[in-house]
Design an enzyme around this catalytic site. Structure first.
Site: not given
Ligand code: NI
Length: 196
Positions: A55, A60, A108-109, A150-151, A154
């Site tokens: 995701g 981000q 996480c990226l 999680h997304e 953000h």
């Protein structure tokens, strides 16, 4: 998705960059229809694919608007995750169903080489628009519900490390060595019980 010349792989903000702590703003219907936002969505998808993410939120890639994309398909970062078709969430609202929680090992990226256990709701209602502005109203469970939480975190300026138990932090190598087998066994049982 097929490559088209208009798409671009964007730089992903890393933890410590203030953009990750902003609260993203909602997108209007007019904005969603605009070439700029449609381009942003295409870039989000392209960037997520390039980075092997499950995701990616617009914040981000330094765009603090309430848009996130999710997809799981033979993911080398998360080989145990059940597949999720490509999903574009615009102005998503998540409502937990019941109060059951599970421990989800997240990465996480925007957080290089770290994973940690985060408590997530097992059952979740998801309301949003898709990329065309059509309503999404869905119920998701288990690991899939964890990915959605999680997304959407953000979009509220939160990163998984805020919610994780710090004593569970692990590099990806040590996760594979010491935690992966037990975690996969546990979440496989969860998915078998609750679906995804
Ligand atoms: Ni993330």
């Amino acid at each position: 998705m097929r490559y088209s010349p208009g798409m671009a792989i964007r730089k992903i903000a890393q933890i410590g960059h203030p953009v990750l702590r902003q609260v993203a703003r909602e997108v209007t219907r007019e904005e969603l229809a605009s070439p700029a936002i449609q381009q942003l969505i295409a870039d989000l998808i392209e960037t997520m694919h390039d980075a092997d993410g499950a995701g990616l939120a617009a914040i981000q890639i330094y765009e603090p608007v309430r848009i996130a994309v999710i997809e799981v398909r033979n993911n080398p970062r998360y080989p145990y995750k059940p597949p999720i078709p490509l999903t574009v969430l615009v102005n998503p609202v998540l409502t937990p169903i019941g109060d059951e929680l599970f421990d989800n090992y997240e990465g996480c990226l925007s957080v290089p080489n770290l994973r940690g256990l985060v408590k997530r709701h097992v059952h979740l209602r998801v309301q949003a628009w898709d990329r065309a502005g059509a309503p999404i109203d869905d119920v998701v469970h288990g690991l899939k519900a964890g990915t959605f939480q999680h997304e959407v975190d953000h979009l509220d300026g939160k990163v998984f490390v805020d919610r994780a138990d710090p004593s569970t932090f692990t590099t990806w190598t040590e996760f594979d060595r010491h935690h992966r087998a037990a975690f996969v066994e546990r979440v496989t049982a969860l998915v078998a019980r609750v679906g995804s």
